[in-house]
Design a protein around this motif. Structure first.
Motif, PDB file in Angstrom:
ATOM      1  N   ILE A 132      40.357  37.206  45.590  1.00  0.00           N
ATOM      2  CA  ILE A 132      41.023  37.548  44.334  1.00  0.00           C
ATOM      3  C   ILE A 132      42.485  37.912  44.566  1.00  0.00           C
ATOM      4  O   ILE A 132      43.333  37.683  43.696  1.00  0.00           O
ATOM      5  N   ARG A 133      42.812  38.437  45.731  1.00  0.00           N
ATOM      6  CA  ARG A 133      44.208  38.756  46.039  1.00  0.00           C
ATOM      7  C   ARG A 133      45.046  37.494  46.198  1.00  0.00           C
ATOM      8  O   ARG A 133      46.256  37.511  45.948  1.00  0.00           O
ATOM      9  N   ALA A 134      44.417  36.393  46.627  1.00  0.00           N
ATOM     10  CA  ALA A 134      45.137  35.128  46.737  1.00  0.00           C
ATOM     11  C   ALA A 134      45.388  34.510  45.365  1.00  0.00           C
ATOM     12  O   ALA A 134      46.312  33.718  45.200  1.00  0.00           O
ATOM     13  N   SER A 135      44.573  34.877  44.381  1.00  0.00           N
ATOM     14  CA  SER A 135      44.757  34.344  43.025  1.00  0.00           C
ATOM     15  C   SER A 135      46.060  34.830  42.411  1.00  0.00           C
ATOM     16  O   SER A 135      46.712  34.099  41.657  1.00  0.00           O
ATOM     17  N   ASN A 136      46.428  36.076  42.724  1.00  0.00           N
ATOM     18  CA  ASN A 136      47.684  36.651  42.237  1.00  0.00           C
ATOM     19  C   ASN A 136      48.080  37.757  43.210  1.00  0.00           C
ATOM     20  O   ASN A 136      47.450  38.819  43.226  1.00  0.00           O
ATOM     21  N   PRO A 137      49.091  37.521  44.043  1.00  0.00           N
ATOM     22  CA  PRO A 137      49.445  38.505  45.077  1.00  0.00           C
ATOM     23  C   PRO A 137      50.007  39.809  44.533  1.00  0.00           C
ATOM     24  O   PRO A 137      50.183  40.761  45.299  1.00  0.00           O
ATOM     25  N   TYR A 138      50.270  39.887  43.229  1.00  0.00           N
ATOM     26  CA  TYR A 138      50.886  41.082  42.657  1.00  0.00           C
ATOM     27  C   TYR A 138      49.900  41.971  41.917  1.00  0.00           C
ATOM     28  O   TYR A 138      50.296  42.901  41.218  1.00  0.00           O
ATOM     29  N   ILE A 139      48.621  41.673  42.064  1.00  0.00           N
ATOM     30  CA  ILE A 139      47.613  42.557  41.465  1.00  0.00           C
ATOM     31  C   ILE A 139      47.121  43.535  42.516  1.00  0.00           C
ATOM     32  O   ILE A 139      47.347  43.357  43.714  1.00  0.00           O
ATOM     33  N   GLU A 140      46.423  44.570  42.064  1.00  0.00           N
ATOM     34  CA  GLU A 140      45.776  45.521  42.965  1.00  0.00           C
ATOM     35  C   GLU A 140      44.269  45.326  42.860  1.00  0.00           C
ATOM     36  O   GLU A 140      43.743  45.091  41.773  1.00  0.00           O
ATOM     37  N   TYR A 141      43.595  45.414  43.997  1.00  0.00           N
ATOM     38  CA  TYR A 141      42.142  45.263  44.001  1.00  0.00           C
ATOM     39  C   TYR A 141      41.493  46.513  44.580  1.00  0.00           C
ATOM     40  O   TYR A 141      41.940  47.049  45.605  1.00  0.00           O
ATOM     41  N   ILE A 142      40.433  46.989  43.926  1.00  0.00           N
ATOM     42  CA  ILE A 142      39.663  48.138  44.395  1.00  0.00           C
ATOM     43  C   ILE A 142      38.211  47.712  44.514  1.00  0.00           C
ATOM     44  O   ILE A 142      37.599  47.281  43.526  1.00  0.00           O
ATOM     45  N   GLU A 143      37.662  47.828  45.713  1.00  0.00           N
ATOM     46  CA  GLU A 143      36.259  47.483  45.920  1.00  0.00           C
ATOM     47  C   GLU A 143      35.394  48.654  45.453  1.00  0.00           C
ATOM     48  O   GLU A 143      35.293  49.686  46.116  1.00  0.00           O
TER      49      GLU A 143
END
Length: 614
Positions: free
Chosen positions: A223-234
């Motif tokens: 999902i980080r490759a889909s948009n490098p400017y988003i934040e992801y929390i597992e």
């Protein structure tokens, strides 16, 4: 001017097309509120016609637009909130709207028409776009998306990373969540994705990966490759407080925390529906995620290795090599077809003594397979599956699953070695809790009720789409195609600055916040009133159907090709298989995935499927 108990507003607007989100609402009439002024955010907050809420006569509804912060209708808690300017008790006189309408001097010479009087209030019925109009609108959307991606990739604004932007929380990395993350403007919003998995999965090829036709990583994108400017929390979201605009989460390690938001997107999909059948959760395999496909792929080989053990009886060997798939939809049918190919193309070479004892059964509780398809295609699919030695059993309702057998409602009992349950979608606990917490969701069953703009009914800042949501006006099938279009639509709504608290979303000026409250509206009154005759309303979501297809084994498929509301035609056999592979290859979400999938197909064709156990 005389005070009225009931006032309606007529708005005539002319607006150019705006990329599939903006629309014109000619002659729309806002219903009057009881004891208050007519006009609301349905008509851009206008109070024109018989008289304003302040007692001043309106000057021709056709030429002027009046905004009054005291007569604006907002969505709060799903109900319409009317801020009446005057108390109904202050006037004891009620006059007809026709007598109260005052025509401006410039209009006195014009011929009288029905518009000179205040029309009867109408319900909002948006125009449904034709196929050419919808294609043109989507083309404009695509051009806007390309511009956004180009700027994001080559001219990123790194100064915004620490800036105070409205926070958009996205729950889920499925078709809808992934499409939204790809399309949303991260220069305008701080986007936070909360999900227990950190990748998007191309689910239509999950059955292929379970049989080894393609590898798992070939159909996944981080999902980080889909948009490098988003934040992801597992993490897993365990609760939503839409009043406080806050979600509660728990991490894989058990840490609990809360996150506040300006806008929330619920795209968590659906769970597998067991219909409360005893034994299903304990003994059956599912096919919802990569973990399911990996376990299933290993179990197929395990069954052959166990059946190859010396000393077991012939009856036990036959039972171990009996594969039962429950569910005659696309998932169950495609897995049965992929399993058949795996058996005939590869396992036949490695287990020549066992292959004659293998049985594949496909159970469906209905009278036919692939209920979404045309009758002729369903018949073609049935014949092709039977030709590939798949035993299709219709009207077979499973009532109990034990460790070694499946009991049917008819009384029959089927011994099995491996069972796959693909019988429908269920409701996730988070979705059920959200439904129970909102009074306006009292009519919801297994999915959240949403409006035409995909907003959760009863809230002002929550969107929902995909398998976890349904519109009571225009219900759509639970497919990835629908969810992806919905995700992109919501992203464009946010990008184009739509007033989400309005009953009918209005496109606001770019510099204006789209998170309006009734109190904030008064401060923006002068700016909005300068936009006379330029009020634009957001188009409701409209699904563009391109058809459905399914693989039925033996390098054959069935395809029901659509163009919006029109059915282009039905295709089956080898031509449909070529179409199926072409569409699935082009629909991969990145160039990397397309190359990997194509490479897997070539490798399988040349060397066969791998039977190693991991």
């Amino acid at each position: 001017g005389r005070r009225l108990r009931t006032v309606t507003a007529v708005v005539t607007v002319a607006v150019a097309m705006d990329g599939g989100v903006g629309m014109v609402l000619p002659g729309y009439v806002a219903p009057a509120g009881p004891g208050g002024a007519g006009g609301s955010w349905l008509t851009g907050g206008k109070s024109a016609g018989a008289g304003s809420a302040t007692g001043r006569p309106a000057r021709c509804a056709k030429r002027a637009v009046r905004f009054d912060s005291r007569s604006v209708g907002f969505r709060r808690g799903g109900a319409r909130v009317r801020m009446a300017a005057e108390d109904e008790k202050k006037t004891g006189m009620v006059e007809t709207a026709e007598k109260a309408v005052k025509v401006a001097p410039a209009e006195k010479k014009t011929k009288e028409t029905k518009r000179d009087a205040v029309p009867v209030p109408l319900e909002f019925k948006p125009k449904r776009e034709s196929f050419p109009e919808l294609v043109l609108s989507r083309t404009a959307d695509t051009i806007d998306d390309i511009k956004l991606h180009f700027v994001r990739k080559y001219f990123p604004d790194k100064s915004i990373q620490g800036s105070n932007r409205p926070r958009v929380i996205v729950l889920g990395c499925g078709w809808g969540g992934h499409a939204l993350v790809k399309t949303i403007d991260t220069q305008k919003y701080q986007v936070v994705v909360v999900s227990p998995r950190n990748y998007f999965l191309f689910t239509p090829m999950l059955a292929s990966s379970a049989a080894g036709t393609v590898e798992f990583r070939s159909i996944c994108e981080p999902i980080r490759a889909s948009n490098p400017y988003i934040e992801y929390i597992e993490a897993t979201c365990t609760g939503i407080d839409h009043m406080k605009r806050e979600i509660q989460c728990v991490s894989p390690t058990g840490t609990e925390f809360a996150i506040d938001y300006a806008h929330l997107v619920v795209a968590v999909g659906a769970s597998t529906n067991t219909f409360g059948t005893p034994g299903v959760a304990r003994y059956c395999h599912f096919l919802k995620d990569v973990d399911d496909a990996r376990r299933l792929r290993r179990s197929i080989i395990d069954q052959f290795e166990r059946a190859n053990t010396p000393g077991i009886s012939e009856e036990e060997r036959i039972r171990l090599l009996t594969f039962v798939i429950v569910g005659g939809g696309p998932t169950g049918t495609e897995f049965a077809a992929e399993l058949s190919d795996f058996l005939n193309d590869d396992l036949k070479k490695y287990y020549p003594r066992l292959i004659t004892k293998v049985t594949v059964k496909l159970l469906n509780s209905g009278q036919s397979l692939l209920g979404q398809f045309d009758a002729a295609l369903r018949e073609d699919a049935m014949k092709n599956l039977q030709r590939n030695k798949i035993d299709v059993v219709l009207n077979a309702r499973v009532i109990e699953v034990s460790e070694t057998s499946i009991k049917l409602k008819s009384g029959d009992e089927l011994p099995y070695g491996l069972a796959v349950w693909a019988a429908g979608n269920g409701t996730r606990s988070l979705v059920r809790a959200l439904i129970d917490s909102i009074p306006e969701q009292s009519g919801a069953k297994n999915q959240v009720l949403i409006d035409r703009w995909l907003r959760v009914k009863g809230t002002t800042s929550v969107f929902a789409f995909g398998d976890c949501a349904v519109s009571d006006v225009d219900p759509l099938p639970a497919t990835g195609q629908v969810a992806a279009q919905q995700g992109s639509y919501v992203a464009r709504l946010l990008n184009r600055n739509v007033c989400l608290a309005c009953e009918i979303p209005v496109l606001l000026p770019k510099k204006m916040s789209n998170d309006l409250t009734p109190e904030q509206f008064a401060d923006m009154q002068s700016e909005l009133s300068g936009k006379r005759n330029k009020i634009k309303f957001a188009k409701p979501f409209q699904f563009l159907s391109l058809g459905i297809m399914a693989y039925v084994g033996g390098k054959k498929a069935v395809a029901d090709v659509d163009a919006g509301d029109f059915q282009v035609g039905n295709v089956s056999g080898r031509l449909a298989f070529f179409l199926w592979r072409s569409v699935y290859l082009t629909k991969q979400v990145s160039t990397r995935n397309r190359i990997l999938v194509l490479q897997d197909w070539i490798k399988t064709r040349l060397f066969g499927r791998d039977i190693s156990q991991f």
